[in-house]
Write a protein that holds these residues in place. Structure first.
Motif, PDB file in Angstrom:
ATOM      1  N   ASN A 193       0.817  -1.215   0.000  1.00 46.77           N
ATOM      2  CA  ASN A 193       0.000   0.000   0.000  1.00 46.77           C
ATOM      3  C   ASN A 193       0.848   1.261   0.000  1.00 46.77           C
ATOM      4  N   ASP A 194       1.864   1.298   0.852  1.00 41.31           N
ATOM      5  CA  ASP A 194       2.623   2.537   1.052  1.00 41.31           C
ATOM      6  C   ASP A 194       3.734   2.751   0.038  1.00 41.31           C
ATOM      7  N   ALA A 195       3.956   1.764  -0.846  1.00 41.78           N
ATOM      8  CA  ALA A 195       4.968   1.962  -1.892  1.00 41.78           C
ATOM      9  C   ALA A 195       4.638   3.156  -2.764  1.00 41.78           C
ATOM     10  N   VAL A 196       3.336   3.501  -2.859  1.00 38.69           N
ATOM     11  CA  VAL A 196       2.925   4.649  -3.656  1.00 38.69           C
ATOM     12  C   VAL A 196       3.554   5.934  -3.138  1.00 38.69           C
ATOM     13  N   ASN A 197       3.870   5.971  -1.818  1.00 47.00           N
ATOM     14  CA  ASN A 197       4.429   7.177  -1.221  1.00 47.00           C
ATOM     15  C   ASN A 197       5.754   7.590  -1.843  1.00 47.00           C
ATOM     16  N   PHE A 198       6.568   6.611  -2.200  1.00 51.04           N
ATOM     17  CA  PHE A 198       7.907   6.961  -2.675  1.00 51.04           C
ATOM     18  C   PHE A 198       8.217   6.476  -4.091  1.00 51.04           C
ATOM     19  N   LEU A 199       7.296   5.750  -4.716  1.00 49.36           N
ATOM     20  CA  LEU A 199       7.560   5.239  -6.058  1.00 49.36           C
ATOM     21  C   LEU A 199       6.852   6.012  -7.167  1.00 49.36           C
ATOM     22  N   ASN A 200       5.718   6.677  -6.845  1.00 42.70           N
ATOM     23  CA  ASN A 200       4.892   7.223  -7.936  1.00 42.70           C
ATOM     24  C   ASN A 200       5.607   8.286  -8.768  1.00 42.70           C
ATOM     25  N   SER A 201       6.377   9.172  -8.143  1.00 42.34           N
ATOM     26  CA  SER A 201       7.043  10.238  -8.904  1.00 42.34           C
ATOM     27  C   SER A 201       8.123   9.686  -9.824  1.00 42.34           C
ATOM     28  N   ALA A 202       8.934   8.771  -9.304  1.00 43.22           N
ATOM     29  CA  ALA A 202      10.019   8.204 -10.109  1.00 43.22           C
ATOM     30  C   ALA A 202       9.472   7.343 -11.241  1.00 43.22           C
ATOM     31  N   ILE A 203       8.458   6.515 -10.941  1.00 37.36           N
ATOM     32  CA  ILE A 203       7.881   5.655 -11.973  1.00 37.36           C
ATOM     33  C   ILE A 203       7.124   6.487 -13.005  1.00 37.36           C
ATOM     34  N   GLY A 204       6.353   7.468 -12.543  1.00 31.92           N
ATOM     35  CA  GLY A 204       5.567   8.291 -13.464  1.00 31.92           C
ATOM     36  C   GLY A 204       6.423   9.095 -14.426  1.00 31.92           C
ATOM     37  N   SER A 205       7.575   9.588 -13.964  1.00 38.18           N
ATOM     38  CA  SER A 205       8.444  10.407 -14.817  1.00 38.18           C
ATOM     39  C   SER A 205       9.378   9.568 -15.678  1.00 38.18           C
ATOM     40  N   LYS A 206       9.545   8.283 -15.326  1.00 36.94           N
ATOM     41  CA  LYS A 206      10.484   7.395 -16.015  1.00 36.94           C
ATOM     42  C   LYS A 206      11.878   8.016 -16.084  1.00 36.94           C
ATOM     43  N   ALA A 207      12.264   8.640 -14.960  1.00 39.97           N
ATOM     44  CA  ALA A 207      13.572   9.286 -14.900  1.00 39.97           C
ATOM     45  C   ALA A 207      14.691   8.270 -15.053  1.00 39.97           C
ATOM     46  N   VAL A 208      14.508   7.126 -14.425  1.00 42.32           N
ATOM     47  CA  VAL A 208      15.466   6.030 -14.542  1.00 42.32           C
ATOM     48  C   VAL A 208      14.676   4.740 -14.728  1.00 42.32           C
ATOM     49  N   SER A 209      15.372   3.668 -14.960  1.00 41.88           N
ATOM     50  CA  SER A 209      14.691   2.391 -15.182  1.00 41.88           C
ATOM     51  C   SER A 209      13.974   1.932 -13.917  1.00 41.88           C
TER      52      SER A 209
END
Length: 760
Positions: A26-42
């Motif tokens: 549940n709480d992975a959304v707290n720290f993953l959404n920005s990085a995954i959404g921007s596709k800054a890195v793999s």
């Protein structure tokens, strides 16, 4: 009796492990959404960074959640047996509630759930004690419950939702005005200053929120930062700005990507360091309670749990084990990715298929907001509006949908920076705050300010946000209610209730796991239709060939199931068949919804591809409409218990189905192998197939004139044959379109993904 509590501790240990899994999901959304959404890195890099952050946070955690021991209830008012009932009720409720939200793919707050579960269970136990003692009344409830703390948490929730959304929107609006979407073309000092502010905020957040209990940081340094935050912030800003400027100038560093990586690490540290206790705090408190009671020699119903008021540190090995479980969950939990996907989809910059349906409230909010925006627009100078529109104009980048980021690096960096600042401020002021609420609402605020919620999508996005917020308050209400019921059942049911409720929890977890796994498999199945994203007619032919093969394959299966269901009067098969055709129809509708973006991405010399694509979609829709009709009338006939079709009618339908089977198998083979020249051979069978249908119709006309006695059967049979004819017509038209448009001498032109995701 002591053996019973050993079993309870074993159950709590199991629930702690399971709660870690569902909690991290549940709480992975707290720290993953920005990085995954921007596709800054793999994605792999993101998970590695987050895993390191979680591990560091777990090892630096205070390890003991005071709210589980004395924050919500007064432990000195309860006996040992009552405390164990409260803790077991809380853990059973928590794991079921969080798993329910994870299965739906909705983010909720683990802090709020654990707090209201503790509140509900302790209130229920207090009421049991009050009503069993004639000397007490309902007003004595305040002796058992810490009312001020509960009220503080509720107000913190409401405040965090509004503040996070507002601040996120304001900061993103200002950042976009200054940096625009073309931020890479700006002078270096723009990104250096932005980096200085962002990294300073994030580093302060790491220290104040994530590493405040770390033993490897000298206490005098932590005291200085706590007592003189402005000195630390000013010095850090200057240092990080200079470092960022030199990094970009000398090493061509991707500064926004670095910010996102640091921010992801920071939020992961804070999550594990502070929210870890939401999952293991209660079981550890139960274990500590058992330790002091087991050595007392006093009966469990007479031992007062005043010892819970004393602080106790958690053993490092338990923190290490908990951190390992959290890291493994990050790597392997598909539910975590489903929850993250909900947040990313609601914040994405581009249009597309929306998950949530609009409702009255979302429509009203959007309508009111449009009115306010129109009024504000009238008073703004034209020069400012022209300049602002230019700053908010996103670049036109042609890229495959699967490779496109949901939003750019600037917005991702702002998300992490603002969330870090707000949580740091709240922590330093000792205000209760949910990291889930803050990070999610900041993301929604920045997406609104970034004009991601246009007139085409606003009503759906607002509906999605309202659904998530509604789920948060449902969490509080359901956590309180369910934990109360659990406590009552456990107190009066004792061992029988413990076994029964534990088995119930296992069954529900297993059921939700199986349901989610099936859903996940459906999303991954090869039958799912994909959008064509080529820039030429020949490219579209090759890209859409798999779609045609899938439609033919599924259409063949749907048609066969309808005939078999009618022949055997199998209602279950027909109901399942109706769901399958509805799913196929929805996917074709999704392809039609993508027509706008498909045409926008076409190259000028390749506009003829749009006509081809539109014709193909039209024929696909005709095919699915015919299948929908056949499936619907077949189900209706059997469901209404009408007279069965005659043997001769079933035999003719089976014969027709067998001929269609050959046609569809050959068609599927041709498209899967891209052997489009074989379509000509299939088209030679066109007249034979239509003649076969006409023959069946003629036979039914003759039967109707002579011995047919059922109007319902006649209507159904004619309907099936006529719709089969329409189905064949659409299929043959589609094949002719491909056969005439295909040119083997032309190399298909397709969109290609950029070589570096950071440069998108």
């Amino acid at each position: 009796m002591e053996n019973l509590y050993i079993y309870v501790l074993a159950i709590l240990a199991f629930l702690a492990v399971a709660d870690l899994v569902v909690g991290v999901s549940n709480d992975a959304v707290n720290f993953l959404n920005s990085a995954i959404g921007s596709k800054a890195v793999s994605f792999k890099t993101i998970i590695i960074v987050a895993s390191i952050g979680v591990a560091v946070g777990a090892l630096t955690s205070s390890g003991m959640m005071e709210v589980a021991r004395k924050g919500i209830f007064n432990p000195g008012e309860f006996m040992f047996n009552e405390i164990m009932v409260i803790f077991l009720a809380v853990m059973l409720t928590d794991i079921l509630l969080l798993d329910f939200f994870n299965t739906l793919g909705l983010p909720t707050s683990t802090t709020v759930s654990i707090v209201f579960e503790l509140l509900g269970a302790s209130v229920a136990m207090a009421l049991i004690k009050i009503y069993s003692d004639e000397a007490q009344s309902l007003t004595d409830l305040t002796n058992y419950i810490n009312n001020s703390k509960a009220l503080e948490i509720i107000l913190g929730i409401l405040l965090s939702v509004v503040v996070a959304f507002t601040i996120g929107a304001i900061v993103q609006y200002v950042s976009r005005l200054l940096l625009s979407f073309n931020f890479k073309a700006k002078p270096i000092w723009y990104s250096a200053v932005f980096s200085g502010i962002a990294v300073t905020a994030i580093m302060y957040f790491i220290i104040v929120k994530g590493l405040k209990n770390a033993t490897f940081i000298p206490s005098n340094i932590l005291d200085f930062i706590t007592n003189h935050p402005f000195y630390f912030l000013e010095g850090s800003f200057i240092v990080f700005t200079i470092i960022s400027y030199l990094a970009v100038k000398l090493f061509k560093a991707q500064i926004y990507t670095i910010i996102i990586v640091i921010g992801t690490f920071a939020l992961a540290v804070a999550f594990a360091g502070n929210d870890l206790v939401n999952f293991i705090g209660v079981p550890i408190a139960a274990y500590n309670s058992y330790e002091v009671w087991s050595t007392s020699g006093i009966a469990s119903t007479d031992y007062v749990m005043s010892a819970l008021g004393e602080p106790v540190q958690t053993q490092p090995v338990l923190l290490l084990l908990a951190g390992l479980i959290m890291v493994l969950t990050l790597w392997f939990s598909t539910k975590a990715r489903a929850v993250v996907k909900t947040s990313v989809d609601l914040a994405r910059q581009d249009e597309g298929r929306e998950r949530f349906e609009p409702n009255f409230l979302s429509r009203s909010i959007v309508r009111y907001s449009i009115g306010v925006g129109t009024s504000l627009n009238r008073v703004l100078p034209e020069s400012y509006k022209t300049w602002a529109d230019q700053q908010f104009k996103p670049p036109r980048v042609i890229v495959k949908t699967a490779d496109a980021p949901a939003f750019d690096l600037v917005r991702a960096a702002v998300n992490l920076m603002v969330a870090s600042v707000l949580i740091s401020i709240a922590t330093s002021m000792k205000l209760p705050l949910s990291t889930t609420y803050v990070t999610f609402m900041v993301t929604m605020g920045t997406s609104l300010a970034d004009r991601a919620w246009g007139s085409e999508s606003a009503v759906y996005r607002v509906a999605g946000v309202l659904n998530v917020i509604g789920g948060w308050f449902f969490t509080a209400f359901s956590a309180f209610t369910a934990a109360s019921i659990m406590a009552v059942l456990l107190f009066y049911g004792e061992g029988y209730a413990i076994v029964g409720l534990f088995c119930f929890a296992l069954i529900m977890l297993g059921k939700n796991y199986i349901s989610h796994r099936k859903t996940n498999q459906v999303l991954k199945e090869e039958d799912k239709l994909e959008r064509a994203e080529s820039s030429s007619t020949q490219g579209v032919i090759y890209e859409s060939a798999s779609n045609i093969a899938n439609v033919v394959k599924r259409g063949n299966r749907i048609y066969t199931n309808a005939i078999n269901g009618l022949a055997t009067q199998n209602l279950a098969v027909l109901k399942k068949n109706k769901k399958q055709v509805e799913k196929l129809s929805d996917e074709v509708d999704d392809l039609r919804d993508n027509v706008f973006f498909f045409i926008k991405n076409l190259e000028e010399p390749s506009l003829s591809a749009s006509n081809f694509y539109l014709n193909i979609l039209n024929y696909l829709q005709d095919m699915t409409q015919s299948l929908e009709y056949i499936s619907r009338v077949s189900l209706k006939h059997v469901n209404n218990n009408h007279k069965k079709l005659k043997f001769s009618q079933i035999k003719e339908l089976k014969d027709l189905d067998a001929q269609l089977e050959k046609l569809f198998v050959n068609t599927q083979t041709a498209f899967l192998s891209h052997s489009f020249e074989k379509i000509g051979e299939i088209l030679h069978e066109k007249d034979i197939m239509f003649d076969l249908v006409k023959t069946k119709i003629s036979k039914q006309v003759e039967r109707t004139r002579t011995d047919e006695s059922s109007p319902k059967n006649t209507t159904l049979y004619f309907g099936l044959l006529l719709e089969t004819k329409d189905f064949l017509t659409a299929t043959m038209n589609l094949l002719e379109e491909y056969y005439s448009a295909h040119d083997s001498s032309v190399e298909p032109a397709t969109l290609t993904a950029p070589s570096n995701s950071v440069d998108k």
